[in-house]
Enzyme design. Structure first.
Site: not given
Length: 683
Positions: A472-473, A476, A479
């Protein structure tokens, strides 16, 4: 100290402008901030002194160039203050908070600067601008107006005072929470009390106890959320109760670390500020500049999901109670601290899956290289090389260089995996350097997790939840790495709050993707792959326990909204009673499923950037589930799919409306049906 001697006041000599943390000392930060504030104000004054009418070149371009030193200093400091907040750093943070708030207001509320931006905005159709430049004018105008730039001088003064006080309070909330979380770590005298934990988990607990001066004991530190990963394994019910009780008592015990008065003052001042800015509530103020638009839109979504989630949770509770009644010599009524333990028993009975037993297949280094990095390479063609020559802000933080498919340099990725007393709870990504073509900077991003570190020589074996958090991290981080923009205002994850979780949630899909899982899920001793039958059973459990997980999340999201929909003057004197009433209102007041974060340790909304915005996880998940469906329908883990997602969505950063970017990628608006199916909420 001269400015020349301060390493923060000149560009870093390191690759990608990584801050030279080896040379930076705590006493460098405040002097550097003061110089950077003055430099930024001088740069803004140079813009507003221009006598000619505003143009994009004489207003927006210098505005985007301005503040480069402040950005450099702030990114360097706030990375440290969240991940390695020593007492000295905390003192700096407390002194800095009102100074930073005052400076930000001085820029955002500058009447002459606002006039220039407003004038450009009024003449936007007459400007010959590319799409990113046009959107830059729109966003600056919207954000300055939203921040209060159109207010009169008296109102601005009141607003500035409110912002400074709020900045100080949120810093206090975080400091109190960190201290109380450390104080409430649960000390056990013997390994027998922790029966059910794996050798690596016991090793981590022993190491934590030794580090605190409790040689021979076992210390269980607390995560940010209400529960604890160990509750699923501990056979001793009293040990489970102690851990849960400690977690839920944070910020409520009186004394210096009690957060109740702090949070009620935060709520009151936010409501007062909202009225000053022309809104009925803080929730209305926040959502007005998000994709949701209004708190009513948020409430509609939460109310739509809550009844089915609570019904599913009650059905799950009945199944757990049944197994207690059948297997325990002296049956008892299920309580919150029992849920995870008996959930694993039901999972094992129903699906023949023991998630705790999977840890030997999730060795951290292999998960990182052969899972997280591998999926990114397969999908986007990027590669990673560790840079042992580059020093980050803490010895435990590792630096990796990232390369594009053609071998060209892209940026740096920093991973800080392990928990420590000076690190705030939870997991997060933040930029250390933001990409901008205008400034000529490349991205440097960091992921922080809070994995317990085992003793020397012991492997770090992750839970499935920790694997999920790492993927999940890293979503980020991708991104932040892939966003390719001209203006720093749009860099990386600078998108609407209720959109920012979308890319990270999408990246979770690769955890159980066959090619990826087979590459990283290998037994750390034998190299044996995870049995395909187990994998299939894992996939079959994807909606299992979703009643509990959805209920605890929705309860927290509703609680956030309840606090921030209060009108100015609405006084709350009893925090616990307010929580109980709010959760009862939406039917999420299940004693066995406490809210994921209670108010006194709800860092997302009282010291982070998610105030009135914690709903964004489920809001973004609508897009996420719809996107996962697209990947599955279009061949999954392919470079063609990755290039499309990178170019049309991740790569635009904040340089266009996020829902427009989504439509460009998906070909239509998102549909909610895939989310309902994923969460078992179709009914």
């Amino acid at each position: 100290m001269t400015d020349a001697a301060n390493p923060l006041l000149s560009p870093s000599p390191l690759p990608y402008a990584l801050p030279d943390y080896a040379a930076i000392r705590p006493e460098h930060y405040l002097p550097a901030f003061r110089v950077a504030f003055e430099e930024h104000r001088t740069e803004i004054a140079a813009i507003t002194r221009v006598r000619s009418m505003p143009t994009f070149e004489n207003t927006m371009v210098p505005l985007e160039r301005a503040g480069a030193t402040l950005d450099r200093v702030a990114h360097a400091f706030y990375t440290v203050s969240s991940a390695d907040a020593t007492p000295e750093i905390q003192e700096i943070d407390e002194e800095l908070a009102p100074l930073m708030a005052a400076h930000e207001d001085a820029i955002r509320l500058d009447a002459q600067l606002y006039w220039r931006v407003k004038t450009l905005h009024e003449q936007l159709d007459a400007q010959d601008l590319d799409l990113e430049s046009r959107y830059l004018v729109e966003r600056h105008f919207r954000e300055m107006t939203h921040a209060g730039a159109a207010l009169d001088d008296e109102a601005k003064s009141a607003l500035t005072a409110l912002n400074q006080r709020l900045s100080a309070l949120t810093t206090t909330f975080e400091k109190n929470l960190l201290a109380d979380t450390n104080d409430l770590a649960v000390l056990f005298e013997s390994a027998a009390e922790l029966d059910g934990l794996a050798a690596g988990e016991l090793s981590a607990a022993a190491r934590a106890a030794t580090d605190r001066g409790h040689e021979g004991g076992y210390l269980i530190t607390l995560p940010l959320f209400t529960g604890h990963p160990y509750l699923a394994s501990l056979t001793n019910r009293e040990s489970r109760r102690r851990i849960m009780e400690a977690s839920r008592s944070r910020g409520t015990r009186g004394g210096a670390n009690d957060n109740r008065a702090v949070l009620t003052e935060i709520v009151s001042l936010r409501a007062e500020r909202a009225v000053l800015l022309g809104y009925d509530s803080h929730a209305a103020y926040v959502t007005a500049d998000e994709t949701a638009g209004t708190p009513d839109a948020v409430a509609d979504l939460l109310r739509r999901l809550a009844p089915a989630a609570a019904a599913n949770a009650r059905a799950e509770q009945a199944a757990l109670q049944a197994i207690i009644d059948e297997t325990e010599d002296e049956p008892f009524a299920l309580e919150a601290h029992d849920w995870a333990f008996y959930t694993e028993k039901v999972r094992a009975a129903r699906y023949d899956v023991d998630t705790a037993a999977l840890r030997p297949w999730f060795e951290a280094e292999r998960v990182l290289h052969d899972g997280v990095f591998y999926a990114a390479t397969q999908l986007y063609g990027v590669t990673f090389a560790e840079r042992d020559d580059l020093v980050a802000y803490h010895p435990g933080a590792r630096v990796f260089e990232v390369f594009n498919p053609d071998g060209s340099a892209l940026g740096l990725y920093v991973l800080d995996l392990y928990t420590r007393d000076s690190k705030r709870g939870g997991a997060w990504m933040n930029p250390i350097v933001s990409q901008s073509a205008l400034r000529g900077t490349a991205p440097v991003v960091v992921n922080n997790l809070n994995v317990a570190q085992p003793g020397d020589g012991q492997p770090t074996l992750l839970t499935l939840d920790e694997v999920t958090t790492l993927f999940h991290e890293f979503g980020h981080a991708l991104h932040g790495l892939f966003a390719t923009v001209t203006y720093p205002h749009f860099a990386g994850t600078n998108v609407f709050r209720d959109f920012v979780e979308f890319p990270s949630q999408v990246n979770e899909m690769w955890i159980l993707w066959a090619d990826v899982l087979d590459n990283y899920a290998r037994h750390h001793e034998t190299g044996e792959p995870l049995d395909t039958a187990i994998v299939e059973r894992l996939r079959a459990t994807e909606t299992f326990n979703q009643g509990h997980d959805t209920t605890e999340y929705l309860a927290a999201a509703w609680l956030d909204q309840a606090w921030h929909r209060l009108a100015s003057g609405d006084a709350v004197t009893d925090v616990a009673a307010f929580e109980a009433q709010a959760l009862a209102e939406i039917g999420l007041d299940l004693a066995t499923v406490p809210t994921r974060y209670s108010s006194t340790y709800f860092a997302h909304v009282f010291s982070g950037g998610y105030s009135a915005g914690y709903y964004s996880y489920i809001w973004s998940e609508v897009l996420d589930a719809d996107t996962v469906e697209w990947f599955r329908d279009n061949g999954g883990l392919t470079r063609e799919n990755g290039d499309r997602f990178r170019k049309r969505l991740l790569g635009v950063g904040g340089s266009k409306d996020p829902l427009e970017a989504y439509r460009d990628f998906r070909g239509r608006n998102a549909e909610i049906a895939p989310l309902l199916a994923r969460r078992g909420l179709e009914g």
